[in-house]
Design a protein around this motif. Structure first.
Motif, mmCIF file in Angstrom:
data_model
loop_
_atom_site.group_PDB
_atom_site.id
_atom_site.type_symbol
_atom_site.label_atom_id
_atom_site.label_comp_id
_atom_site.label_asym_id
_atom_site.label_seq_id
_atom_site.Cartn_x
_atom_site.Cartn_y
_atom_site.Cartn_z
ATOM 1 N N ALA B 50 -1.887 1.424 5.681
ATOM 2 C CA ALA B 50 -1.555 2.938 5.410
ATOM 3 C C ALA B 50 -1.544 2.781 3.692
ATOM 4 O O ALA B 50 -1.912 3.558 3.171
ATOM 5 N N PHE B 51 -0.910 1.782 3.359
ATOM 6 C CA PHE B 51 -0.531 1.860 1.850
ATOM 7 C C PHE B 51 -1.781 1.305 1.107
ATOM 8 O O PHE B 51 -1.763 1.848 -0.024
ATOM 9 N N THR B 58 -4.322 7.430 -4.374
ATOM 10 C CA THR B 58 -3.691 7.681 -5.885
ATOM 11 C C THR B 58 -4.823 7.400 -6.964
ATOM 12 O O THR B 58 -4.860 7.836 -7.898
ATOM 13 N N ALA B 59 -5.972 6.387 -6.936
ATOM 14 C CA ALA B 59 -7.118 6.203 -7.543
ATOM 15 C C ALA B 59 -8.198 7.354 -7.529
ATOM 16 O O ALA B 59 -9.228 7.530 -8.249
ATOM 17 N N GLY B 60 -7.906 8.409 -6.577
ATOM 18 C CA GLY B 60 -8.508 9.645 -6.726
ATOM 19 C C GLY B 60 -9.413 9.739 -5.804
ATOM 20 O O GLY B 60 -10.634 10.581 -5.574
ATOM 21 N N PRO B 120 9.744 6.795 0.771
ATOM 22 C CA PRO B 120 8.642 7.541 1.334
ATOM 23 C C PRO B 120 7.561 8.270 0.373
ATOM 24 O O PRO B 120 7.825 8.815 -0.545
ATOM 25 N N ARG B 121 6.291 7.989 1.109
ATOM 26 C CA ARG B 121 5.390 8.482 0.046
ATOM 27 C C ARG B 121 4.387 9.390 1.034
ATOM 28 O O ARG B 121 4.473 9.336 2.364
ATOM 29 N N GLU B 213 4.527 10.959 7.069
ATOM 30 C CA GLU B 213 4.755 10.213 5.772
ATOM 31 C C GLU B 213 4.419 8.720 5.891
ATOM 32 O O GLU B 213 4.869 8.140 6.862
ATOM 33 N N LEU B 214 4.538 8.193 4.531
ATOM 34 C CA LEU B 214 4.558 6.544 4.726
ATOM 35 C C LEU B 214 5.633 6.249 4.076
ATOM 36 O O LEU B 214 6.296 6.535 3.148
ATOM 37 N N HIS B 215 6.203 5.278 5.014
ATOM 38 C CA HIS B 215 7.254 4.418 4.431
ATOM 39 C C HIS B 215 7.067 3.016 4.943
ATOM 40 O O HIS B 215 6.554 2.747 5.897
#
Lengths: 314, 289
Positions: B50-51, B58-60, B120-121, B213-215
């Motif tokens: 997931a990360f 994040t890189a688009g 969390p993201r 969400e991601l954590h």
């Protein structure tokens, strides 16, 4: 750090090493002699801690407890409570390979954590249980610490002697026979499931007692006091590194790993805050890696299990 | 409560969650069935996947385009983990590998915590309003999740049923010695299994992340439901893992009718103990190790 501070720290470490040694001995009964995978050690530890805390603590509003019962009652109750939780889990899961027990113990540790956080009437919720008495707690700081160290050391010694005696008895031979060749042991008329259940319950009871010793040492407990996965994993590494199947190894491993773990914590606490958080997780990574390295290069541990009849050093 | 409320607030979330569990449970059941051990690093592999997708986003890159890339990366990671940490233990009792996998779980989680932090993201910020499909409220991401799960399950089933390597995997699951005698290369099948399992981990982690969400603990927290799903359906059975995943997911969402909401996470554990008690082979007759 001056000399007195150092002595204080040493006594403090000694007490915690004793508590971890009890946990490690308990795991040795389960894994070392019987081959059972308990991945929920922290759960049994927490049950023991809360059981003794609730029975012996001072009264407090909003939660059960405050019975101010004698310590011995609390300690016996902590063992009984941990055993009472281990019994049904073992009863259901020990018919299968140890993988299933591992999954179920992860589950029970999680449920115990949920119960502790949720059931405020029983455990004080996030505030936890405070006002837990410590034996000789009325003395000055140093004598009180030393007295507690003596109690912990005595209990570790008693546990060690009892387990050692039991393992040298025919019971121990039978357990190793079951661990090493289940089918052959069953064919010899040994009741595999019932014996495994015994070992699982005994080991869990010892873990519960360790929890009780921990709570009386700290005089309080909150749900955040123990990180379930890291605590469980530390104890696994203590046993594997020290030498599973060897009680002295279990105690030695507890001392070695706890010293490394605490000293590394002292070091990472001195780092600047930007990297201190990352260093904290890097320590966890290293603990995981240590297990892999031990499993790869010295699976028998520092003090290997002694085979009956064989000379101590092969 | 009206029927529509029940469907929208309990059944549909249950099905979405259940299909994510299903993808994770398929991976667990493949390792359990073919390589014969309980793989405890599964959840944390999902977290890492997931990360990795998050790094790509994040890189688009669009999230759903990042998914296949993350799956490919995790396939390689899973093979690497096997080579580094599990492979040399294969002559020892399987339970030692289980222990090693617990260590790997801790290590993978620590990597995520060091690299991505512990806050969390999310893949995309902002509130998405659900669309109305004849009274059923669905968000695009839920629709895509369900579609992706269906695609994965159909693709994997076809592969296992009809392709040469799929048959080899099933043969090794049934009887490794016999498979080897018939010319199946166990080493290659093991690698292939890990590649598939790694990709499935990334997929389940990504879908968990995009629907919530991601954590760093997200994977560890779904490990128990995924194991419950795999055992409920029958170890080694892909259809069983899907069925088990849906049952566990729906049961968790329904549990609030009988249990306080805090105990939602206990549902999977109760289901696991129940199935071990009454039918350890699972609903679709899997293996018992």
């Amino acid at each position: 750090m001056d000399l007195l501070g150092l002595a204080n720290y040493a006594v403090f470490m000694g007490i915690l090493i004793g508590i971890y040694a009890l946990l490690s001995l308990g795991l040795n009964i389960q894994w070392g002699f019987t081959g059972l995978f308990n991945a929920g050690i922290a759960g049994f530890f927490a049950v023991g801690a809360y059981a003794s805390a609730i029975l012996t603590s001072l009264p407090a509003s909003g939660r059960l407890g405050g019975y101010e019962l004698p310590l011995v009652v609390g300690w016996l109750a902590s063992m009984a409570a941990a055993a009472a939780i281990a019994w049904p889990i073992g009863k259901i899961c020990l018919r299968f390979r140890s993988d299933y027990l591992a999954i179920a113990t992860i589950g029970i540790a999680e449920i115990i954590r949920l119960v502790i956080r949720t059931e405020g009437w029983l455990t004080g919720g996030v505030r936890g249980v405070t006002g837990v008495p410590r034996p000789f707690g009325d003395l000055d700081y140093m004598p009180s610490q030393l007295a507690y160290l003596a109690i912990v050391a005595t209990l570790v010694l008693v546990a060690y002697l009892l387990v050692e005696r039991q393992v040298k008895a025919p019971w121990g031979r039978m357990m190793r026979a079951i661990r090493d060749n289940e089918l052959a042991a069953a064919a010899m008329g040994k009741q595999v499931e019932a014996r495994r259940l015994q070992a699982f319950v005994f080991g869990s009871a010892l873990m519960g007692l360790a929890g009780a010793l921990f709570v009386h040492f700290n005089r309080s407990i909150t749900p955040e006091a123990i990180d379930p996965m890291i605590a469980t994993f530390l104890i696994w590494i203590m046993l594997i590194l020290g030498g599973s199947g060897n009680n002295r190894g279990a105690i030695l491993g507890a001392a070695v790993i706890w010293i490394i773990w605490s000293v590394s914590e002292l070091l990472t606490d001195r780092l600047p805050t930007e990297i201190a958080v990352q260093a904290k997780y890097a320590r966890v990574f290293i603990i995981g890696l240590t297990l892999q390295l031990v499993l790869r290069f010295r699976p028998e541990g520092i003090l290997p299990e002694r085979q009956a009849g064989a000379p101590p050093h092969r | 409560m009206t029927l529509m409320d029940f469907l929208n607030f309990h059944l549909v979330p249950g099905i979405v969650l259940g299909s994510i569990y299903a993808v994770g449970a398929i991976g667990i059941t493949l390792v359990f069935g073919i390589l014969r051990f309980a793989h405890f690093a599964h959840g944390d592999m999902a977290t890492l996947g997931a990360f990795i997708a998050l790094a790509l986003v994040t890189a688009g890159i669009d999230p759903w385009r990042a998914l296949p890339i993350a799956m490919a990366v995790m396939a390689v990671v899973a093979i690497g983990v096997d080579k580094l940490f599990y492979d040399y233990l294969k002559a020892r009792p399987k339970i030692v590998t289980v222990m090693a996998s617990l260590g790997v779980a801790l290590m993978l989680r620590a990597v995520v915590q060091v690299v991505f932090g512990v806050d969390p993201r999310t893949y995309a910020s902002g509130i998405v309003r659900p669309d109305d499909y004849f009274g059923i409220l669905l968000r695009d991401r839920e629709l895509y999740t369900l579609a992706a799960v269906v695609l994965i399950v159909i693709g994997l089933t076809l592969f296992l049923r009809h392709s040469r390597w799929g048959k080899a995997m099933r043969a090794m699951s049934d009887n490794p010695d016999l498979a080897r005698l018939s010319g199946v290369d166990n080493r290659k099948v093991t690698m292939l299994t890990w590649a598939i399992v790694g990709a499935l981990c990334a997929a389940s982690g990504f879908m968990l992340g995009i629907n919530n969400e991601l954590h760093s603990m997200m994977g560890w927290q779904v490990l128990l439901p995924m194991f419950a799903a795999a055992i409920l359906g029958g170890v080694g059975r892909v259809e069983g893992a899907v069925l088990g995943g849906l049952i566990v997911g729906i049961a968790e969402e329904m549990s609030i009718f009988i249990l306080p909401a805090q105990y939602k996470a206990a549902t999977a554990f109760v289901l696991l103990l129940l199935i071990l008690l009454v039918r350890p082979r699972g609903l679709l007759n899997g293996k018992v190790l």
